[in-house]
Design a protein around this motif. Sequence first.
Motif, PDB file in Angstrom:
ATOM      1  N   ARG A 371       0.841  -1.207   0.000  1.00 18.59           N
ATOM      2  CA  ARG A 371       0.000   0.000   0.000  1.00 18.59           C
ATOM      3  C   ARG A 371       0.870   1.250   0.000  1.00 18.59           C
ATOM      4  NH1 ARG A 371      -5.356  -0.238   1.192  1.00 18.59           N
ATOM      5  NH2 ARG A 371      -5.390   1.619   2.503  1.00 18.59           N
ATOM      6  N   VAL A 372       2.012   1.183   0.665  1.00 16.45           N
ATOM      7  CA  VAL A 372       2.951   2.305   0.663  1.00 16.45           C
ATOM      8  C   VAL A 372       3.639   2.425  -0.690  1.00 16.45           C
ATOM      9  CG1 VAL A 372       5.104   3.173   1.646  1.00 16.45           C
ATOM     10  CG2 VAL A 372       3.348   2.210   3.148  1.00 16.45           C
ATOM     11  N   LEU A 373       4.112   1.287  -1.239  1.00 14.79           N
ATOM     12  CA  LEU A 373       4.883   1.296  -2.482  1.00 14.79           C
ATOM     13  C   LEU A 373       4.028   1.630  -3.697  1.00 14.79           C
ATOM     14  CD1 LEU A 373       7.010  -1.911  -1.844  1.00 14.79           C
ATOM     15  CD2 LEU A 373       7.889   0.432  -1.932  1.00 14.79           C
ATOM     16  N   GLN A 374       2.806   1.124  -3.723  1.00 14.50           N
ATOM     17  CA  GLN A 374       1.968   1.244  -4.915  1.00 14.50           C
ATOM     18  C   GLN A 374       0.940   2.358  -4.834  1.00 14.50           C
ATOM     19  OE1 GLN A 374       0.325  -2.694  -5.246  1.00 14.50           O
ATOM     20  NE2 GLN A 374       2.212  -3.564  -6.050  1.00 14.50           N
ATOM     21  N   GLY A 375       0.779   2.931  -3.662  1.00 12.38           N
ATOM     22  CA  GLY A 375      -0.240   3.965  -3.514  1.00 12.38           C
ATOM     23  C   GLY A 375      -1.625   3.363  -3.362  1.00 12.38           C
ATOM     24  N   MET A 376      -2.628   4.217  -3.186  1.00 14.46           N
ATOM     25  CA  MET A 376      -3.969   3.723  -2.874  1.00 14.46           C
ATOM     26  C   MET A 376      -5.051   4.252  -3.812  1.00 14.46           C
ATOM     27  SD  MET A 376      -3.794   3.711   1.305  1.00 14.46           S
ATOM     28  CE  MET A 376      -2.921   5.257   1.475  1.00 14.46           C
ATOM     29  N   ASN A 377      -4.627   4.781  -4.966  1.00 16.33           N
ATOM     30  CA  ASN A 377      -5.602   5.239  -5.972  1.00 16.33           C
ATOM     31  C   ASN A 377      -6.630   6.186  -5.370  1.00 16.33           C
ATOM     32  OD1 ASN A 377      -6.726   5.390  -8.540  1.00 16.33           O
ATOM     33  ND2 ASN A 377      -8.131   3.673  -8.155  1.00 16.33           N
ATOM     34  N   LEU A 378      -6.142   7.235  -4.732  1.00 20.57           N
ATOM     35  CA  LEU A 378      -7.016   8.196  -4.056  1.00 20.57           C
ATOM     36  C   LEU A 378      -7.604   9.196  -5.051  1.00 20.57           C
ATOM     37  CD1 LEU A 378      -4.778   8.922  -0.943  1.00 20.57           C
ATOM     38  CD2 LEU A 378      -6.498   7.133  -1.255  1.00 20.57           C
ATOM     39  N   SER A 379      -8.766   9.725  -4.712  1.00 19.53           N
ATOM     40  CA  SER A 379      -9.426  10.706  -5.579  1.00 19.53           C
ATOM     41  C   SER A 379     -10.176  11.722  -4.721  1.00 19.53           C
ATOM     42  CB  SER A 379     -10.396  10.007  -6.548  1.00 19.53           C
ATOM     43  OG  SER A 379     -11.398   9.311  -5.818  1.00 19.53           O
ATOM     44  N   ILE A 380     -10.491  12.859  -5.325  1.00 16.00           N
ATOM     45  CA  ILE A 380     -11.228  13.899  -4.608  1.00 16.00           C
ATOM     46  C   ILE A 380     -12.724  13.629  -4.710  1.00 16.00           C
ATOM     47  CG2 ILE A 380     -11.762  16.372  -4.514  1.00 16.00           C
ATOM     48  CD1 ILE A 380      -8.982  16.917  -5.603  1.00 16.00           C
ATOM     49  N   ASP A 381     -13.387  13.600  -3.589  1.00 19.20           N
ATOM     50  CA  ASP A 381     -14.832  13.389  -3.542  1.00 19.20           C
ATOM     51  C   ASP A 381     -15.534  14.617  -4.136  1.00 19.20           C
ATOM     52  OD1 ASP A 381     -17.464  12.910  -2.941  1.00 19.20           O
ATOM     53  OD2 ASP A 381     -17.206  12.911  -0.758  1.00 19.20           O
ATOM     54  N   PRO A 382     -16.331  14.454  -5.190  1.00 18.58           N
ATOM     55  CA  PRO A 382     -17.009  15.619  -5.804  1.00 18.58           C
ATOM     56  C   PRO A 382     -17.989  16.291  -4.860  1.00 18.58           C
ATOM     57  CG  PRO A 382     -17.849  13.557  -6.712  1.00 18.58           C
ATOM     58  CD  PRO A 382     -16.648  13.201  -5.903  1.00 18.58           C
ATOM     59  N   ASN A 404     -18.920   3.878   1.811  1.00 16.68           N
ATOM     60  CA  ASN A 404     -18.237   3.200   0.704  1.00 16.68           C
ATOM     61  C   ASN A 404     -16.890   3.847   0.397  1.00 16.68           C
ATOM     62  OD1 ASN A 404     -20.282   1.251   0.175  1.00 16.68           O
ATOM     63  ND2 ASN A 404     -21.488   2.834  -0.843  1.00 16.68           N
ATOM     64  N   ILE A 405     -16.822   5.162   0.491  1.00 17.08           N
ATOM     65  CA  ILE A 405     -15.556   5.857   0.293  1.00 17.08           C
ATOM     66  C   ILE A 405     -14.589   5.485   1.403  1.00 17.08           C
ATOM     67  CG2 ILE A 405     -14.428   8.117   0.266  1.00 17.08           C
ATOM     68  CD1 ILE A 405     -16.926   9.243  -1.064  1.00 17.08           C
ATOM     69  N   TYR A 406     -15.085   5.445   2.620  1.00 18.76           N
ATOM     70  CA  TYR A 406     -14.253   5.060   3.762  1.00 18.76           C
ATOM     71  C   TYR A 406     -13.655   3.677   3.556  1.00 18.76           C
ATOM     72  CZ  TYR A 406     -13.011   3.557   8.470  1.00 18.76           C
ATOM     73  OH  TYR A 406     -12.331   3.063   9.556  1.00 18.76           O
ATOM     74  N   ARG A 407     -14.493   2.717   3.173  1.00 15.72           N
ATOM     75  CA  ARG A 407     -14.029   1.331   3.008  1.00 15.72           C
ATOM     76  C   ARG A 407     -13.076   1.186   1.824  1.00 15.72           C
ATOM     77  NH1 ARG A 407     -19.932  -1.538   3.988  1.00 15.72           N
ATOM     78  NH2 ARG A 407     -19.871  -1.491   6.284  1.00 15.72           N
ATOM     79  N   LYS A 408     -13.271   1.978   0.792  1.00 13.95           N
ATOM     80  CA  LYS A 408     -12.429   1.886  -0.387  1.00 13.95           C
ATOM     81  C   LYS A 408     -11.022   2.397  -0.119  1.00 13.95           C
ATOM     82  CE  LYS A 408     -11.959   3.763  -5.063  1.00 13.95           C
ATOM     83  NZ  LYS A 408     -12.540   4.690  -6.081  1.00 13.95           N
ATOM     84  N   GLU A 409     -10.901   3.464   0.646  1.00 12.48           N
ATOM     85  CA  GLU A 409      -9.619   4.144   0.787  1.00 12.48           C
ATOM     86  C   GLU A 409      -8.871   3.802   2.071  1.00 12.48           C
ATOM     87  OE1 GLU A 409      -9.782   8.304   0.156  1.00 12.48           O
ATOM     88  OE2 GLU A 409     -10.500   8.132  -1.909  1.00 12.48           O
ATOM     89  N   GLN A 410      -9.534   3.174   3.018  1.00 12.96           N
ATOM     90  CA  GLN A 410      -8.907   2.954   4.320  1.00 12.96           C
ATOM     91  C   GLN A 410      -9.042   1.494   4.745  1.00 12.96           C
ATOM     92  OE1 GLN A 410     -10.177   6.586   6.802  1.00 12.96           O
ATOM     93  NE2 GLN A 410     -11.126   6.797   4.791  1.00 12.96           N
ATOM     94  N   ARG A 411      -7.962   0.960   5.241  1.00  7.47           N
ATOM     95  CA  ARG A 411      -7.920  -0.450   5.631  1.00  7.47           C
ATOM     96  C   ARG A 411      -7.510  -0.560   7.095  1.00  7.47           C
ATOM     97  NH1 ARG A 411      -4.022  -4.497   6.210  1.00  7.47           N
ATOM     98  NH2 ARG A 411      -4.813  -6.598   5.762  1.00  7.47           N
ATOM     99  N   ILE A 412      -8.354  -1.191   7.880  1.00  6.42           N
ATOM    100  CA  ILE A 412      -8.025  -1.461   9.277  1.00  6.42           C
ATOM    101  C   ILE A 412      -7.618  -2.926   9.392  1.00  6.42           C
ATOM    102  CG2 ILE A 412      -8.857  -1.497  11.645  1.00  6.42           C
ATOM    103  CD1 ILE A 412      -8.607   1.285  10.517  1.00  6.42           C
ATOM    104  N   SER A 413      -6.439  -3.159   9.910  1.00  8.58           N
ATOM    105  CA  SER A 413      -5.935  -4.529  10.023  1.00  8.58           C
ATOM    106  C   SER A 413      -6.810  -5.355  10.959  1.00  8.58           C
ATOM    107  CB  SER A 413      -4.495  -4.513  10.548  1.00  8.58           C
ATOM    108  OG  SER A 413      -4.063  -5.819  10.845  1.00  8.58           O
TER     109      SER A 413
END
Length: 470
Positions: A371-382, A404-413
């Motif tokens: 996730r650090v090396l490849q990034g997380m494909n983030l975008s601005i919420d319209p 859905n935005i929360y789950r897409k962009e954030q991962r809790i171990s």
Amino acid sequence: MISKLLKKEIIESIYESATDILSTTGIEFDMESARELFKKNGAGIDGKKVYISPFLLEKSLGLMPQYIHESTDNKKVVAGSPFSNSPMVLDDRTGDVRNGTVEDAVKMYQLAETSELYESVNPGIVDPEGNDSEDKFIAQIAMLLKYSDKFPSLGLRATPSNTKNGNVYASARKAIELIKEIKEEDKKAVMGQGICPMAPLSYDEESLINLTVLAEENQDITISPCTLSFMTGPESLMGIVIHDVAICLAGAVYLQLLKPETSVAFTNFSTMTDMRTMQPVYASPEYLHVQIMFYEVCQYFGMNSVLCGCLADAARNDYQAGFESCLTTIAPFFMTDVDRLWCYPGHMAAFSGGSFDKMIFDEELLINCNRVLQGMNLSIDPLLKEKLEKAHETKSFLTIGDVNIYRKEQRISKIFDKRGLNSNSSSLESPIHLNARKEIDRRCAEYILPERSKRQKALLQKYLPSQCKY
């Protein structure tokens, strides 16, 4: 290829020193047929020593398939297989260390098969207790083929002690034939194998027999030196690298003389020695420098080389183990121009141990490193501005945010503990250990044997240990 650690002049100096060793110091080949092959092609012979001239070296390397390293921005850590090759297993419930068993090997395959992180598989439990087969090496291959569908990439090799009647050649060849029959593939390589020459500057007969069989059967070959400073190699780190380049070049020449156009890759497990205990030290800046210097020399001269990580010297699942796995996994990406790192989750005690709990912890490490090396494909919420305006009234995003935005962009171990201080749990019963065991139990319960035909099952039965039959 961009070298970050070494300057061009140093790389060329290392290579020149290695080629000088080949022609003046020589490499021992402990197999008469190998020496005869060298002699037939003009190499100097003195007892077991073979002297390879610059002319013979250049001619032989010219026969190797061309390798072109194409660096990409798609950096990634990959799980090669669990444990690497571990004779011992740490029982995380008791803290005791014991010999690995056939049951451990099966469990290892089940966990590797139920994770997308693993791109290959290896009999990671060396000489497991309970392996009662007549040919213990082929039995390990049969177990691999019964429990896994992943590509076999072996660190284990045929030896006089693990083969029927000590016939290394026959067992090594039969193992490849067995893989071909089960994979139903005879046109391309069905397995890869790493062969470790004997330091200093020597190929023992066992290594040469395995190399010979791999070349004859057109399988993937990696030569993997494992030289220890002040023990089996020079006391200086640069000296180790020169030694390892020399011994790899000698192995490459042998393979080209044996079978021209044989592909061969190189990797490195050489490191410093802790002179207090006479043990290798892998989780250290010194090891990283040795491995990366070797890698950059190979890449500069157009030789295929890979880097390995997720290594630990710790014998317990503690801060040391986590620090060491993390250091050897992430540091290479900042030290050199590498885009792939092959890792061994669960690896402990400098290749002498394995832990199932740590395997799960290391998998979490790999996931987060990617996730650090490849990034997380983030975008601005319209709708961000609209939500911020509403937040003046609500004073919270719980009612206006998009789950859905929360789950897409954030991962809790689900493994690591994020609940804060807990002074009531022991180290062996800590939340992360309990979470790891739940994950192990879940995946073992969900594991499904690979599909095999009636003929394939019958073939494997001939070689499997008793407790793995049927």
